[in-house]
Design a protein around this motif. Structure first.
Motif, mmCIF file in Angstrom:
data_model
loop_
_atom_site.group_PDB
_atom_site.id
_atom_site.type_symbol
_atom_site.label_atom_id
_atom_site.label_comp_id
_atom_site.label_asym_id
_atom_site.label_seq_id
_atom_site.Cartn_x
_atom_site.Cartn_y
_atom_site.Cartn_z
ATOM 1 N N THR A 138 0.828 -1.198 0.000
ATOM 2 C CA THR A 138 0.000 0.000 0.000
ATOM 3 C C THR A 138 0.865 1.252 0.000
ATOM 4 O O THR A 138 2.049 1.216 0.337
ATOM 5 N N GLU A 140 1.901 4.975 1.567
ATOM 6 C CA GLU A 140 2.154 5.322 2.962
ATOM 7 C C GLU A 140 1.656 6.735 3.278
ATOM 8 O O GLU A 140 1.765 7.647 2.457
ATOM 9 N N LEU A 249 -5.795 -10.089 10.750
ATOM 10 C CA LEU A 249 -6.307 -8.751 11.020
ATOM 11 C C LEU A 249 -5.177 -7.742 11.164
ATOM 12 O O LEU A 249 -5.276 -6.607 10.692
ATOM 13 N N THR A 250 -4.083 -8.133 11.833
ATOM 14 C CA THR A 250 -2.947 -7.223 11.964
ATOM 15 C C THR A 250 -2.172 -7.078 10.662
ATOM 16 O O THR A 250 -1.334 -6.179 10.528
ATOM 17 N N ALA A 251 -2.443 -7.963 9.678
ATOM 18 C CA ALA A 251 -1.851 -7.819 8.342
ATOM 19 C C ALA A 251 -2.733 -6.938 7.458
ATOM 20 O O ALA A 251 -2.501 -6.833 6.257
ATOM 21 N N HIS A 252 -3.746 -6.290 8.073
ATOM 22 C CA HIS A 252 -4.640 -5.348 7.400
ATOM 23 C C HIS A 252 -5.482 -6.013 6.317
ATOM 24 O O HIS A 252 -5.811 -5.389 5.303
ATOM 25 N N ARG A 254 -8.971 -7.159 5.124
ATOM 26 C CA ARG A 254 -10.342 -6.787 5.444
ATOM 27 C C ARG A 254 -11.174 -8.021 5.754
ATOM 28 O O ARG A 254 -11.079 -9.035 5.070
ATOM 29 N N GLN A 352 -4.475 -13.525 -1.664
ATOM 30 C CA GLN A 352 -3.826 -12.806 -0.575
ATOM 31 C C GLN A 352 -3.471 -13.811 0.527
ATOM 32 O O GLN A 352 -4.272 -14.098 1.410
ATOM 33 N N LYS A 354 -1.826 -13.672 3.180
ATOM 34 C CA LYS A 354 -1.887 -13.205 4.572
ATOM 35 C C LYS A 354 -3.304 -13.159 5.113
ATOM 36 O O LYS A 354 -3.509 -12.848 6.284
#
Length: 363
Positions: A138, A140, A249-252, A254, A352, A354
């Motif tokens: 993503t 920054e 979740l901590t790997a963003h 959704r 994905q 992750k």
């Protein structure tokens, strides 16, 4: 089958049969589905009984040469949709290829049996090879003081590639069963569906990519999201379950179709877990069908040594390349049996990685 292929196929058939084939091709094959609906009631793949009747009709009619004999064979085994489907098939002494459904409809055919499809994975039809984009990084955000500059950033993208892998089922069916109208229809159809679904599930979870086999989910997991359990005490189980949910979740990633998948043996271990006489997971699993608030699916296609979670199973792509095809072959004549062959082409990709996490346990 395209109109051009149909036209070539019917050249050797009589005018009346050819006309019927072309008209049917223009309308769509019997039992086709609309894009947002399931199979039409009474279609050849709407139920195991219809599929079994169709398979038996194929075998019986495949030994005949005239159109009237083909229809007669269909009448002995199936309903009107089955009869039409048989009329739309070409038979010869070497065997017969019988398209049962279009690629998108194979998914509905397999859904009652396939654990992966119950988890809500993304289904994708393709031909030969399909490239799909995915975001791997993503841009920054940074705060900027007066007169300061900010280093440039940009989203990063990659791609996943689906390639067709062919799987087959060969089954020897007793001709005594096939000659008996109304007997064994559900058994023949259910066995074909269950066998194909089981083979695809096995590859979708466990495939290692060796030889002709596609890579499954466990071969595509992010290494940082697969971890060994800290033990089998109540505290260890709870800590590991929490960590498995936390990692995606901590790997963003959704939250979407979040769910667990586990072997029945591991589910039993969770059901039996007590802490000072209080059930840890049992009440939630039995009353709500969830683990830590997320639904779970049990299947013997995953190892008993794993509990796997995904924040969004739509990040796993279940690709179907080829129509499901049935053919019959008189290779077991000395045993009064007929060999039925089913072919499907598929591939699996974690868009994905992750989005998934997996706890591994000792045997």
């Amino acid at each position: 089958m395209t109109r051009e292929q149909v036209a070539e196929m019917v050249k050797a058939l009589g005018p009346e049969v050819a006309r019927e084939l072309m008209d049917a091709a223009a309308r769509g094959a019997p039992g086709r589905t609309e894009s947002d609906k399931g199979p039409h009631p009474g279609s050849v793949y709407a139920s195991p009984e219809n599929l079994g009747a169709f398979a038996k009709s194929v075998i019986a009619a495949g030994r005949r040469t005239g159109a009237a004999e083909l229809v007669d064979a269909a009448k002995r085994f199936g309903n009107a949709d089955v009869q039409k489907a048989v009329q739309l098939s070409k038979f010869d002494s070497a065997g017969v290829l019988v398209p049962i459904q279009q690629s998108g409809e194979v998914i509905e055919f397999l859904r009652p049996e396939a654990a992966l499809l119950k988890l809500g994975v993304r289904t994708q039809t393709f031909k030969g090879e399909l490239h799909m984009g995915r975001q791997t990084g993503t841009s920054e955000f940074r705060w900027v003081g007066e007169g300061e500059t900010v280093p440039k950033s940009a989203p990063k993208y990659g791609k996943v590639v689906l390639k067709a892998h062919k799987g087959m089922v060969l089954a020897d069916i007793s001709n005594d069963l096939l000659r008996t109208p109304g007997v064994g229809d559900a058994g023949v159809g259910e066995d074909i569906r269950a066998t194909v679904a089981d083979g695809l599930d096995d590859a979708g979870f466990n495939g290692d990519g060796a030889g002709a086999m596609p890579k499954g989910l466990f071969a595509q997991l992010d290494a940082a999201h697969t971890f060994a359990s800290t033990g089998v005490t109540p505290a260890a189980y709870l800590a590991d379950i929490d960590k498995a949910v936390e990692l995606p979740l901590t790997a963003h990633v959704r939250m979407g179709n979040a769910a667990w998948v586990l072997h029945p043996t591991r589910a039993t271990a969770l059901l039996q877990l007590q802490n000072s006489g209080v059930w840890v997971f049992r009440q939630e699993m039995l009353d709500r069908g969830t683990i830590r608030g997320f639904p779970f699916v049990m299947t013997t296609r995953v190892p008993s040594t794993r509990i796997t979670f995904s924040a969004d199973w739509r990040q796993f792509i279940y690709g179907i390349d080829e129509d499901l095809i049935l053919s019959e072959h008189d290779t077991r004549a000395e045993f009064d049996e007929t060999t039925i062959r089913a072919i499907v082409k598929a591939d699996f990709k974690a868009r994905q990685p992750k989005a998934f996490s997996s706890i591994t346990y000792g045997t």
